[in-house]
Write an enzyme that holds these catalytic residues in place. Sequence first.
Site, short mmCIF file in Angstrom:
data_model
loop_
_atom_site.label_atom_id
_atom_site.label_comp_id
_atom_site.label_asym_id
_atom_site.label_seq_id
_atom_site.Cartn_x
_atom_site.Cartn_y
_atom_site.Cartn_z
N GLY A 156 27.91 44.95 28.71
CA GLY A 156 29.11 44.45 27.75
C GLY A 156 30.04 45.42 27.38
CG LEU A 170 32.38 31.32 37.33
CD1 LEU A 170 33.67 31.79 36.36
CD2 LEU A 170 31.39 31.01 35.99
CG ASN A 193 36.96 39.06 36.90
OD1 ASN A 193 36.00 39.55 36.03
ND2 ASN A 193 36.95 39.19 38.35
CG HIS A 204 38.14 43.38 41.45
ND1 HIS A 204 36.82 42.94 41.79
CD2 HIS A 204 38.75 43.91 42.49
CE1 HIS A 204 36.50 43.31 42.99
NE2 HIS A 204 37.59 44.06 43.46
CB SER A 213 43.53 44.17 39.30
OG SER A 213 43.96 45.26 40.35
CG ASP A 243 37.15 39.67 43.40
OD1 ASP A 243 37.12 39.13 41.97
OD2 ASP A 243 36.46 40.30 43.97
#
Length: 315
Positions: free
Chosen positions: A13, A93, A107, A109, A136, A145
Site C-alpha cells: 500500500g 476486475l 489506476n 501503471h 502513467s 491498461d
Amino acid sequence: MKAKVAVLISGAGTNMAALLYAAKLPNCPYEIVLVASNNSDAEGLKIAATEGVPVFAKSHVGLERAAHDAIMHEAITQSGATYVVLAGYMRILSTEFVAKWGGRMLNIHPSLLPKYKGLHTHQRAIEAKDPVAGTSVHLVTAELDDGPVLGQIEVAILPGDTANTLADRVKMAEYQLYPKTLADYVARDTNPEYLTAQVRKYAFAQPEADEVLSHGMPCFGIIGGKKFAYVSIDHHGDGNIALLVKISGIEEQAMLIDSDAERYHRPAYFGDGWVGIRLDLGDTDWDHIGDWIAKSWRAVAPKKLTKLVDVAAEF
C-alpha cells in the site's frame, strides 16, 4: 466539498500511503474514506487504520470474480466514495464492476503507456534500449491498461540499470504523480469551467441551440426563441454550481426536491416552472443531465422543430 475516494490495495500500500498523506495537505480536493483489500493481511490496511481511515477486507478465494467484485462494490458505496483508485490491487476486475465506475476509477501503471501494458514493464523497457521509462495514471476501462492517460512522468534509464533498480526510481515518481493527478481529476467536479463545458456539450446537441450570457449566467436557448438551460455559478452567493432546466410546474418541482433536497432546489427568481440541479456534488450522472437538457429543450421548442426531430429519429 472534498471528493470521497476509496482505494483498493492488495499488499504494502505504498501508493495508497502517498495518496493518504497528500490528502492531509491544505487545500487537497479529495479525502480517503475507505481502504479495501482482497487480502486481510495486506500491510497497507494497517497503515490506513493507524491513520484513522476505515478499512475493509474480503478474500477472493473461493468466490467467482463477479461475486467478489459485488462485495467490494457494496463496501465502496457504503463508504460514500464517488471515486475508486487502484493502488497495487492485484485483481483483474469484472466488466460489470468497471462499468459501474466508468470515468471514476483510476489506476497507476509502471510504464509510459501505451508502451508496455501488462507485466515486466521495466525489464521490457531496458531490453528495448529505451532512454526513459516511467509511470502513467489512467482511467480504468474493460481492456487492461488501455484507458485514457491522465498523467505521466518520465524516468531516465541509467547505464547498468536492472529491472529492480529502475523500479525503485519509478516508484518515487509514482508517489509524486498519483496524488497530483488524482487531485487534478477530482477538482473538475467543482470547476465552473469544466462543468459549464459539460453542459454546453449537451445543450449544443439540441437542434438550433445557441448560447448567451443572461443574468450573469451562461444561458442556452433556441436561436431567436426561448431559453431552455442556465448554468448558475454561485448565483446570489449561494456557493453552488447548478443546472437550471424547465419542468412541468410546482408539483414536479416539489417532488424532485422532496426526493433529494441536496441535489434539487427551487431557483431564486425563476418561479415554479424551473428546477435547479446541483452539478458540484461529485457524483453527477452526465447522461442523466443530458436527458434533462433534452427534455427542457423540448418544453420550449416550437412544435415544427420537435416534429422534425421526431421524424428524423424514425430513420
